[in-house]
Design a protein around this motif. Sequence first.
Motif, short mmCIF file in Angstrom:
data_model
loop_
_atom_site.label_atom_id
_atom_site.label_comp_id
_atom_site.label_asym_id
_atom_site.label_seq_id
_atom_site.Cartn_x
_atom_site.Cartn_y
_atom_site.Cartn_z
N LEU A 185 43.43 -16.20 35.93
CA LEU A 185 44.76 -15.46 36.20
C LEU A 185 45.27 -17.39 36.51
O LEU A 185 46.09 -18.05 36.12
CB LEU A 185 44.69 -15.34 37.79
CG LEU A 185 44.92 -14.13 37.44
CD1 LEU A 185 43.87 -13.11 39.29
CD2 LEU A 185 46.16 -13.39 37.35
N LEU A 188 45.83 -19.27 33.04
CA LEU A 188 47.56 -18.58 32.93
C LEU A 188 49.08 -18.51 33.85
O LEU A 188 50.07 -18.44 33.40
CB LEU A 188 47.68 -16.84 33.24
CG LEU A 188 46.90 -16.55 31.80
CD1 LEU A 188 47.13 -14.78 33.07
CD2 LEU A 188 46.92 -16.10 31.13
N GLN A 189 48.69 -20.29 34.68
CA GLN A 189 49.74 -20.71 35.23
C GLN A 189 50.14 -22.56 34.48
O GLN A 189 51.37 -21.99 34.93
CB GLN A 189 49.08 -21.14 36.89
CG GLN A 189 48.76 -20.33 37.81
CD GLN A 189 48.21 -20.48 38.69
OE1 GLN A 189 48.24 -22.08 39.01
NE2 GLN A 189 48.46 -19.82 40.08
N LYS A 192 50.29 -19.29 29.39
CA LYS A 192 50.91 -17.31 29.44
C LYS A 192 49.97 -16.83 28.19
O LYS A 192 49.87 -15.88 28.10
CB LYS A 192 51.85 -17.20 30.27
CG LYS A 192 51.86 -17.12 31.17
CD LYS A 192 53.43 -16.83 31.99
CE LYS A 192 53.17 -17.46 33.23
NZ LYS A 192 54.93 -17.05 33.93
N ARG A 195 47.51 -13.63 27.94
CA ARG A 195 47.97 -13.11 29.13
C ARG A 195 47.68 -11.06 28.74
O ARG A 195 47.06 -10.38 29.55
CB ARG A 195 49.10 -12.94 29.00
CG ARG A 195 49.53 -11.27 30.39
CD ARG A 195 51.57 -11.87 30.64
NE ARG A 195 51.37 -10.15 31.66
CZ ARG A 195 52.56 -10.99 33.12
NH1 ARG A 195 53.19 -11.85 32.86
NH2 ARG A 195 52.57 -10.19 32.71
N HIS A 262 50.16 -8.13 38.33
CA HIS A 262 49.81 -8.94 36.95
C HIS A 262 50.65 -10.59 37.56
O HIS A 262 49.73 -11.39 37.37
CB HIS A 262 50.28 -8.71 35.98
CG HIS A 262 49.06 -7.82 35.03
ND1 HIS A 262 49.06 -7.51 34.16
CD2 HIS A 262 47.85 -7.68 35.95
CE1 HIS A 262 48.13 -7.12 34.62
NE2 HIS A 262 47.71 -6.86 35.15
N GLU A 263 51.84 -10.25 37.60
CA GLU A 263 52.98 -11.37 37.93
C GLU A 263 52.95 -12.04 38.49
O GLU A 263 52.22 -12.87 39.24
CB GLU A 263 54.13 -10.91 37.76
CG GLU A 263 55.33 -10.69 36.81
CD GLU A 263 54.95 -12.41 35.85
OE1 GLU A 263 55.05 -13.06 36.12
OE2 GLU A 263 54.80 -11.93 34.40
N ILE A 266 49.14 -13.99 38.82
CA ILE A 266 48.97 -14.90 38.30
C ILE A 266 50.01 -16.34 39.02
O ILE A 266 49.43 -17.59 39.12
CB ILE A 266 50.02 -15.24 37.05
CG1 ILE A 266 49.82 -13.92 36.10
CG2 ILE A 266 50.24 -16.25 36.11
CD1 ILE A 266 50.08 -13.30 34.81
#
Length: 377
Positions: A185, A188-189, A192, A195, A262-263, A266
């Motif tokens: 996570l 992914l910032q 992405k 993902r 998820h959003e 992240i």
Amino acid sequence: MSVVSDTLLCRFVRLHSSMVIKNLSANGYRNLSIKKQELSPTVNIIYGNNAQGKTNFLEAIYFCAFGRSLRARNDAELINREKSAASICIETERATMSSTIEANLQQGKKTIKSINIDFLPMRHMKDLFGKLLVVMFSPEDLRLIKAGPSERRRFMDMEICQLSPVYYNDLREYHRALKQRNALLKSLQKNKSARDSLSIWDEQLVNYGQRIINTRMAFIKKINKTANKIHKKITQDTENLRMEYKPSVTTENFARILEKSHERDIMRGTTSDGIHTDDIEFSINGISARHFGSQGQQRTAALSAKLAEIEIIKQSKNETPILLLDDVLSELDKHRQKYLLENINDLQTIVTCTGIEEYNFKNYKLLHMEKGVIKNV
């Protein structure tokens, strides 16, 4: 056979079907320097001034039962600053069969921990659970109700681990997957592109999380019934205690919640939902003990929960655990002290205190602790 002889025989059989610590040795573990201290199968009172090592003695027993400390953040803290290694050796007896647990810590760039069971190296931590059945009761446990959810999860997890090594494995694998998911996570910032890998860790969390939820639910259901019976006796039938498992997700919706988050996860760089945020709610007569219970009610609820631990072990393992009381009696009023002492007479108990004048113990062994050394009195 006479009535007296029958009674003595029953006491002998009960005693030797119980788990007891015969002796303990410790060197370099915090400030302890103990050479094969023999313990009574009934009550052992370790007294002395503060900061002499009384709690360290109990912690050494706890370490041999769970492979970890109750207080230290890491194993390196457990080694005496003046030494490079620490060792503990405990000889137990259950149903007349002796067993030995040895724990060793070696200082270095990374602290090396090794545990031997009956002189054979332990391969997996789950193999340790159940070898030394222990219930520890400290002043911190009296704040179990007021403390945060993490303390109540620890209370639940450590007890279930003693009863089910499989649960420990599920818990370990869950937290391993959680650590990997949180690391992903954070990455992914910035990028992405990976993902799709989230679904891999979601699946792992759901797989182990569902099993943990089911086990926790069954445990709380069982201990709730026992704790309420004890609580009603302590309060002379005026209060009903309820312990209710409060999972943040269910076995049915866990996968869906993870996917929907998820959003958000992240953005935060951490997993928001899962069994790592579960809690236990204590209520008295239908009212939250944490938010509205008096200090006396909260302490009684905590005492009921800890005594219920003992009963659950007796029922599940068909043997009595060893009770460790770390200066807890001074925190209880006379009524709760009396109830506790009257209900622990069939198991080995190790008590720490600064003085014994105020306690009414029978058939006890007195040990004086000074600077990590024990002297028989």
